[in-house]
Scaffold this motif. Structure first.
Motif, mmCIF file in Angstrom:
data_model
loop_
_atom_site.group_PDB
_atom_site.id
_atom_site.type_symbol
_atom_site.label_atom_id
_atom_site.label_comp_id
_atom_site.label_asym_id
_atom_site.label_seq_id
_atom_site.Cartn_x
_atom_site.Cartn_y
_atom_site.Cartn_z
ATOM 1 N N ILE A 97 5.681 -1.061 -1.435
ATOM 2 C CA ILE A 97 4.871 -2.516 -0.867
ATOM 3 C C ILE A 97 5.069 -3.448 -1.984
ATOM 4 O O ILE A 97 4.634 -3.059 -3.237
ATOM 5 N N VAL A 147 0.429 2.094 6.486
ATOM 6 C CA VAL A 147 1.361 2.411 5.652
ATOM 7 C C VAL A 147 2.417 3.490 6.214
ATOM 8 O O VAL A 147 3.195 4.470 5.356
ATOM 9 N N VAL A 196 5.948 4.034 5.213
ATOM 10 C CA VAL A 196 6.292 2.906 4.057
ATOM 11 C C VAL A 196 6.339 3.772 2.686
ATOM 12 O O VAL A 196 5.538 4.590 2.459
#
Length: 85
Positions: A14, A8, A11
């Motif tokens: 998701i 991740v 990130v």
């Protein structure tokens, strides 16, 4: 089937769309302290996040039902559920 150590790094969102049998996540990797990730599950299956497994573990087991979303934050040692909706 489980998915282990999802990377991740960088990130913040998701979007789960897979409808295969991989519906359990065993930890994340690449997270940094205070990182917040928004999760949304639009697959046809419930998604489970397992604690005590993987590199960066979840504080507790939690799940996202179909069409449900949630937010998690990394404390530097564990991923914490901030909200589910």
């Amino acid at each position: 089937n489980n998915i282990s150590n999802v990377n991740v790094a960088g990130v913040s969102f998701i979007h789960v769309t897979s409808d295969n049998n991989n519906n359990e996540v065993d930890g994340l990797t690449g997270g940094i302290q205070n990182q917040v990730i928004y999760l949304i599950n639009t697959s046809n299956r419930d998604l489970k996040f397992n604690n005590d497994s993987g590199t960066q573990q979840f504080l507790q087991d939690f799940d996202l039902k179909k069409e449900e979303g949630g937010m998690i934050m990394f404390s530097g040692s564990k991923w914490h559920v901030i909200s589910k909706h």
